[in-house]
Write a protein that holds these residues in place. Sequence first.
Motif, PDB file in Angstrom:
ATOM      1  N   CYS A 122       0.887  -0.977   0.038  1.00 20.26           N
ATOM      2  CA  CYS A 122       0.089  -0.179   0.029  1.00 20.26           C
ATOM      3  C   CYS A 122       0.824   1.259  -0.091  1.00 20.26           C
ATOM      4  O   CYS A 122       0.611   2.175  -0.760  1.00 20.26           O
ATOM      5  N   CYS A 123       2.064   1.352   0.775  1.00 21.62           N
ATOM      6  CA  CYS A 123       2.759   2.424   1.043  1.00 21.62           C
ATOM      7  C   CYS A 123       3.416   2.369  -0.370  1.00 21.62           C
ATOM      8  O   CYS A 123       3.815   3.830  -0.984  1.00 21.62           O
ATOM      9  N   ARG A 126       1.158   4.134  -2.769  1.00 20.02           N
ATOM     10  CA  ARG A 126       0.678   5.547  -2.565  1.00 20.02           C
ATOM     11  C   ARG A 126       1.698   6.333  -2.994  1.00 20.02           C
ATOM     12  O   ARG A 126       1.834   7.776  -3.751  1.00 20.02           O
ATOM     13  N   ARG A 127       2.971   5.948  -2.547  1.00 19.59           N
ATOM     14  CA  ARG A 127       4.268   6.955  -3.022  1.00 19.59           C
ATOM     15  C   ARG A 127       4.369   6.956  -4.441  1.00 19.59           C
ATOM     16  O   ARG A 127       4.566   8.260  -4.834  1.00 19.59           O
ATOM     17  N   ALA A 129       1.933   6.677  -6.916  1.00 15.36           N
ATOM     18  CA  ALA A 129       1.003   7.364  -7.415  1.00 15.36           C
ATOM     19  C   ALA A 129       0.963   8.802  -7.043  1.00 15.36           C
ATOM     20  O   ALA A 129       0.492   9.630  -8.081  1.00 15.36           O
ATOM     21  N   LEU A 130       1.150   9.146  -6.101  1.00 16.07           N
ATOM     22  CA  LEU A 130       1.195  10.576  -5.613  1.00 16.07           C
ATOM     23  C   LEU A 130       2.492  11.329  -5.994  1.00 16.07           C
ATOM     24  O   LEU A 130       2.465  12.534  -5.797  1.00 16.07           O
ATOM     25  N   THR A 159      -2.777  11.416 -12.497  1.00 14.64           N
ATOM     26  CA  THR A 159      -1.340  11.263 -12.391  1.00 14.64           C
ATOM     27  C   THR A 159      -1.009  10.450 -13.724  1.00 14.64           C
ATOM     28  O   THR A 159      -2.057   9.713 -14.379  1.00 14.64           O
ATOM     29  N   GLN A 162      -0.530   5.978 -12.973  1.00 14.14           N
ATOM     30  CA  GLN A 162      -2.054   5.032 -12.937  1.00 14.14           C
ATOM     31  C   GLN A 162      -2.545   5.113 -13.959  1.00 14.14           C
ATOM     32  O   GLN A 162      -2.795   6.167 -14.854  1.00 14.14           O
ATOM     33  N   MET A 168      -8.367   6.207  -3.102  1.00 15.31           N
ATOM     34  CA  MET A 168      -7.686   5.949  -2.151  1.00 15.31           C
ATOM     35  C   MET A 168      -7.606   6.820  -1.122  1.00 15.31           C
ATOM     36  O   MET A 168      -8.111   7.924  -1.093  1.00 15.31           O
ATOM     37  N   GLY A 169      -6.721   6.445   0.086  1.00 14.18           N
ATOM     38  CA  GLY A 169      -6.717   7.315   1.220  1.00 14.18           C
ATOM     39  C   GLY A 169      -7.903   7.123   2.421  1.00 14.18           C
ATOM     40  O   GLY A 169      -8.800   6.271   2.053  1.00 14.18           O
ATOM     41  N   GLY A 268      -2.939  -1.139  -6.068  1.00 16.82           N
ATOM     42  CA  GLY A 268      -2.539  -0.680  -4.719  1.00 16.82           C
ATOM     43  C   GLY A 268      -2.717  -1.764  -3.721  1.00 16.82           C
ATOM     44  O   GLY A 268      -3.119  -1.222  -2.214  1.00 16.82           O
ATOM     45  N   THR A 272      -7.672   0.098  -2.138  1.00 17.99           N
ATOM     46  CA  THR A 272      -8.154   1.205  -3.283  1.00 17.99           C
ATOM     47  C   THR A 272      -9.528   0.507  -3.593  1.00 17.99           C
ATOM     48  O   THR A 272      -9.894  -0.758  -3.951  1.00 17.99           O
TER      49      THR A 272
END
Length: 508
Positions: A122-123, A126-127, A129-130, A159, A162, A168-169, A268, A272
Amino acid sequence: MNEWMSLLLSLTAAGTLVTAVSAAVVRLCRSWAPKRFLYCLWLPALACFLLPLGAAHTELPQPEPGMRIEWTAAAEGRNGMFPPEAPVFVPAPKKQISWQTLSAVLWTAGAAGTLGWKTAACCRFRRRALSGARPAEAWEQELLDRLLKGRRGPLLLRTEDQTGPLLMGMGRGVLLLPGRSFSPGMLEDVLEHELCHWKRRDLTGKRLTALCTCLHWFNPVCWWLARQLERDCELACDEAVTARRDESMRLRYGRTLVLTAAESGWAGGGLTTPMCDQKQRLKERLEAIMTEKRYGKWTAAALCAAALAVLLSTAVLGAPLQTPEQPLQTVPAGQGEPNGTEPVAADGPQEADSRPGEGLLPPVSREVLTVSQLFGTRTHPLTGRVTSHSGIDVAAEKGSDVLAASGGVVTASDFEANYGNYVIIDHGAGITTLYGHLDSRAVSKGDSVSQGQVVGQVGSTGMSTGPHLHFEVRQDGSPVDPLEAMGAEYVFCRGEILPEERNSAEKP
């Protein structure tokens, strides 16, 4: 740890049984029931994996028959009471790893590994994707605001890393759009789908499902349930989006799904809500979208019956919600029915059924007890230091019942580093008894117990080298010799004494 593992196994058994019932009900309802209803039918099974939701069950305790006790001492001499010629057998303590400890270690390793794998995935996603995300275009944000109708919704970002839209989040959340451009109609379909997940808090359900698979990583039924929840979650979302649309709008939504599925990639690690992440389910989703169903009174009645069946199975098959606060107790031998077989309900702390002056019964039900450590000073088997031993150690098989030496009220039932699981009973007149190193406890603080009632099982918890019972008797807080308090007859021997040899054995 033993109590925790017992609770975990009861939860996994309850979750497996309720999942089987839910699967049977869902299969019967799959072709005609609303998809959101099918999704809800899986939730009780998920809850049973995480929480004890079943009704508590009470069992009548088994009364202990009266018996005459002789003692076999297997320890060093006690204050010169052993005859010099009497052979003495002292068993060597063995350090053993119980299967409960081994299973707890294996479960901890598996749960930690599964949690670490999911968290890392997951981390990492996220890193990635963002890292290159940027705000969406103005017209895209305006379309999102219009669909939210003034509510504060998720942050809309775009982004290049992706390939498909997803949510997500935590809290407000982030709605990610891929780098490709959408037509206004396709973007509206995408936003409505992800906002449906956001309004129903589906991300919270996915986190609970991930927690469930971490706790029950060894149970394949739990992983299968997670896949069913993910599948019906998407079907329910499709149904909610297309519920009030005509055929042309359904066709447009289906084309959006096809295009999204063709370009979607990694999503993810399961935390997600991608619009379409598994192409093999696309056919089922398209058929559900294009099939418009109407529901009548008979359908509503059938849905109520299906929901009732799942809820009843949760109450009956789920792990017990709590144990009875006041267990049933038995009348001591000589009162009521012969051999003390009359059950009596304990509504609260009561007067003791028998007083210490009438004599204490042995804490383990057997004709000849083996005392592996006597009262007084001794060399501690673990630390090697000479210490005061405030009770006696009774050798017994693990899981053997531990009995209350006399009637009274339980003043403590807890775990301590030295004694392990222990129970303390107040018998009145300043006399208390302690039962230590128990594998499990059968009574709680405040319970009223009768003489001979089961208060736990022999174990090896705390500072212990093997299964045995540590038994103490205290008068006004000061320890006294339990053998003297029970007025036991002594029979000294090497190993077990044969029945025909008991009468000829030398007594002090």
